[in-house]
Design an enzyme around this catalytic site. Structure first.
Site, PDB file in Angstrom:
ATOM      1  N   CYS A   1      -5.349   8.215   8.574  1.00 24.08           N
ATOM      2  CA  CYS A   1      -4.773   7.860   9.874  1.00 24.08           C
ATOM      3  C   CYS A   1      -5.097   8.756  11.059  1.00 24.08           C
ATOM      4  CB  CYS A   1      -3.260   7.734   9.732  1.00 24.08           C
ATOM      5  SG  CYS A   1      -2.815   6.352   8.669  1.00 24.08           S
TER       6      CYS A   1
ATOM      7  N   THR B   1      -4.738  -1.193   8.997  1.00 20.27           N
ATOM      8  CA  THR B   1      -5.291  -1.398  10.341  1.00 20.27           C
ATOM      9  C   THR B   1      -6.446  -0.405  10.526  1.00 20.27           C
ATOM     10  OG1 THR B   1      -3.549   0.101  11.130  1.00 20.27           O
ATOM     11  CG2 THR B   1      -3.188  -2.242  11.469  1.00 20.27           C
TER      12      THR B   1
ATOM     13  N   ARG C   1       9.157  27.708  20.364  1.00 23.00           N
ATOM     14  CA  ARG C   1       8.650  26.588  21.171  1.00 23.00           C
ATOM     15  C   ARG C   1       7.386  26.002  20.550  1.00 23.00           C
ATOM     16  NH1 ARG C   1       7.943  29.719  26.626  1.00 23.00           N
ATOM     17  NH2 ARG C   1       7.031  31.086  25.062  1.00 23.00           N
TER      18      ARG C   1
ATOM     19  N   GLU D   1       1.666  11.222   2.883  1.00 17.98           N
ATOM     20  CA  GLU D   1       1.399  10.995   1.466  1.00 17.98           C
ATOM     21  C   GLU D   1       1.715  12.251   0.668  1.00 17.98           C
ATOM     22  OE1 GLU D   1      -2.445   9.222   0.789  1.00 17.98           O
ATOM     23  OE2 GLU D   1      -2.123   7.911   2.505  1.00 17.98           O
TER      24      GLU D   1
ATOM     25  N   GLY E   1       0.811  -1.216   0.000  1.00 19.62           N
ATOM     26  CA  GLY E   1       0.000   0.000   0.000  1.00 19.62           C
ATOM     27  C   GLY E   1       0.840   1.260   0.000  1.00 19.62           C
TER      28      GLY E   1
END
Ligand code: NAI
Ligand code: UGA
Length: 486
Positions: free
Chosen positions: A288, A103, A272, A177, A12
């Site tokens: 994701c 997953t 920061r 990606e 994939g």
């Protein structure tokens, strides 16, 4: 033990590019990427790869050209890089096996809608155990819940043949990606979780010896397996949290007259905080971010850490709110109805430079507009037309409506013709330089533009005559100086 042969299960977005880069950097290692999806393997073996990657060859690598994924694959394929559906043969001969299967979030059963579905990982582990006739290093590359390596080890041990041993490492992937090759070659860090045993340390060194061919050793982080697994989930959660944080300020900006881009610039100058991942948008997408945060939420709930679960759930809730708020603004602005009106959607992928539509905010926006009775013209430079239709049919569960109300176009000008509004859902560069004067004249009036990515010149568009709305900034009507020649 030196690694001579690698097998990667899952061809994939991660398995393909990762193993292509390994094959390029390690010409002496034979790399076989296997998948049970025959079409995908055929594409990897063709001239039209299944993944669109634009990125250029980083300066650190000296080659005369600037190739991306294609060039690497075309250079290594059938030399030391192979794509195959013969999973068993590839497992048998490998010293090291990456598990790089999907997953996704579970869609039924216990943990439905939140837990990661580990069935593909488990299936891969079972296949490895039953096929292997020699000892292997098994590397968990897929993003998994904390403690997944323990489950993988259990499955391997329960099914292993006599004399065969497995050492499981966690080596999560951080590529994005569209910039996968750059990310892989110039990785900020490589994370390898391992058992604190002599065998675990040896396996760590073996995997290190592959990465150190091109990654400086001080960028390779060795941790215990659970830290490695959690770091991957936490990394995505932190990135998504920044987007939800900046997006949470957009509604406030629109009411008060502050400009969210100026706010992002001002806070991002603080070293920061830093400037990245502060681009306000219609919402984050991709396969994701949501999945991995839901995974953290689920794990915390299972461990009775309710406050922690609620904290991370809010990142997702804010993202849903942002997509809904953007769509509501479109409907309200267009006289509280988009029924029978034609809206042109620019962009369907979840971000620019990829053809991937998984969890794309565009899907949510389109679905809501279709629910309100709108007709949609959709243009995206890279997403296949069938993919758009499939995604919308899945989202609406109404193939008839999609068939009747959605038209897909191969060029942005034809798409915008006679439409009432343009909605920018993806930040493709090509949208910035379109001839908007021409587009304006071809549209119904008043002609609206809703810029969900803040990429256009809003003052210019207003001057052309558009009614303009964007995220996190009030667009004042231009003061057009009318000159009568005096
Ligand atoms: N897409 C991305 O940018 C990133 C993804 N990840 C993680 O990497 C993992 C893989 O993601 P993608 O590559 O995007 O998934 P994908 O869905 O593009 O590819 C997974 C492939 O595994 C194959 N597969 C599943 N079970 C198999 C089995 N038992 N045997 C052989 N092939 C099998 C599927 O057919 C599919 O082609 C996921 O856990 C994801 O969370 C991590 C970093 C970046
Ligand atoms: O685990 C993964 O799958 C990967 O997920 C993300 O990578 P990716 O999903 O490819 O894309 P990003 O560039 O992170 O963008 C995700 C979404 O956030 C949006 N985004 C990003 C940045 C920003 O400032 N604002 C914003 O709205 C993008 O448009 C996109 O919809 C992470 O960046 C990778 O490090 C990680 O490996």
């Amino acid at each position: 033990m030196p690694v001579n042969k690698i097998c990667c299960i899952g061809a994939g977005y991660v398995g393909g590019p990762t193993c292509s880069v390994i094959a390029m950097q390690c010409p002496d290692i034979r790399v076989i990427v296997v998948d049970k999806n025959k079409d995908r393997i055929n594409q990897w073996n063709s001239d039209l790869l299944p993944i669109y990657e634009t990125c250029s060859w980083p300066a650190a690598i000296t080659l005369s050209e600037e190739p991306g994924l294609e060039k690497i694959v075309f250079c290594c394929r059938n030399r030391n890089l192979f794509f195959s559906t013969d999973i068993e043969a590839a497992i048998k001969e490998a010293d090291l096996i990456f598990i790089s299967v999907n997953t996704p979030t579970k869609i039924f059963g216990e943990g439905k809608g939140r837990a990661a579905d580990m069935k593909y990982v488990e299936e891969a582990a079972r296949t490895i155990a039953t096929i292997s006739t020699s000892s292997k290093i098994v590397v968990e590359k897929s993003t998994v819940p904390v403690k997944a390596a323990e489950s993988i080890s259990k499955v391997l041990r329960a099914n292993q043949k006599a004399g065969v041993t497995f050492e499981v490492l966690s080596n999560p992937e951080f590529l994005s990606e569209g910039t996968a090759i750059d990310n892989l070659i110039n990785a900020d860090r490589v994370l390898i979780g391992h058992n604190d045993t002599p065998e675990g340390k040896d396996a760590f060194e073996d995997l290190c010896s592959i990465y150190t061919r091109w990654i400086p050793r001080d960028r390779i982080i060795g941790t215990n397996t659970w830290s490695s697994e959690l770091s991957k989930l936490a990394s995505n959660a932190f990135l998504a949290q920044r987007i939800s944080s900046i997006n949470s300020l957009t509604a406030l900006c629109e009411i008060t007259g502050a400009d969210v881009s100026e706010v992002a610039l001002a806070i991002g100058q603080d070293h920061r905080i830093g400037p990245k991942f502060l681009q306000a948008s219609v919402g984050f997408g991709g396969s994701c971010f949501q999945k991995d945060i839901l995974n953290i939420v689920y794990i915390c709930e299972c461990l009775s850490l309710r406050e922690v679960a609620a904290y991370w759930q809010q990142v997702i809730d804010m993202n849903e709110y942002q997509k809904e708020r953007f769509t509501k603004k479109i409907i309200e602005t267009m006289f509280h109805s988009v029924s029978e009106k034609t809206l042109t959607i620019f962009g369907f992928s979840f971000k620019k430079d990829t053809g991937d539509t998984r969890e794309s905010p565009s899907i949510t926006v389109c679905k809501r507009l279709l629910d309100e009775g709108a007709r949609l013209h959709i243009y995206d430079p890279k997403v296949f037309h069938e993919q758009i239709i499939n995604d919308l049919v899945y989202a609406t569960r109404d193939p008839e409506k999609v068939n009747k109300s959605v038209n897909i176009f191969s060029d942005p000008y034809t798409a915008a013709n006679y439409s009432h509004a343009i909605v920018i859902c993806t930040e493709w560069d090509e949208f910035i330089n379109l001839d908007y004067s021409n587009i304006y004249y071809s549209m119904k009036k008043p002609a609206y533009i809703f810029d969900g990515r803040k990429i256009l010149d809003h003052q210019d568009l207003s001057l052309i005559g558009f009614e303009v709305f964007t995220i996190g900034k009030r667009i004042d009507k231009p003061h057009v100086k009318i000159t009568n020649g005096v």
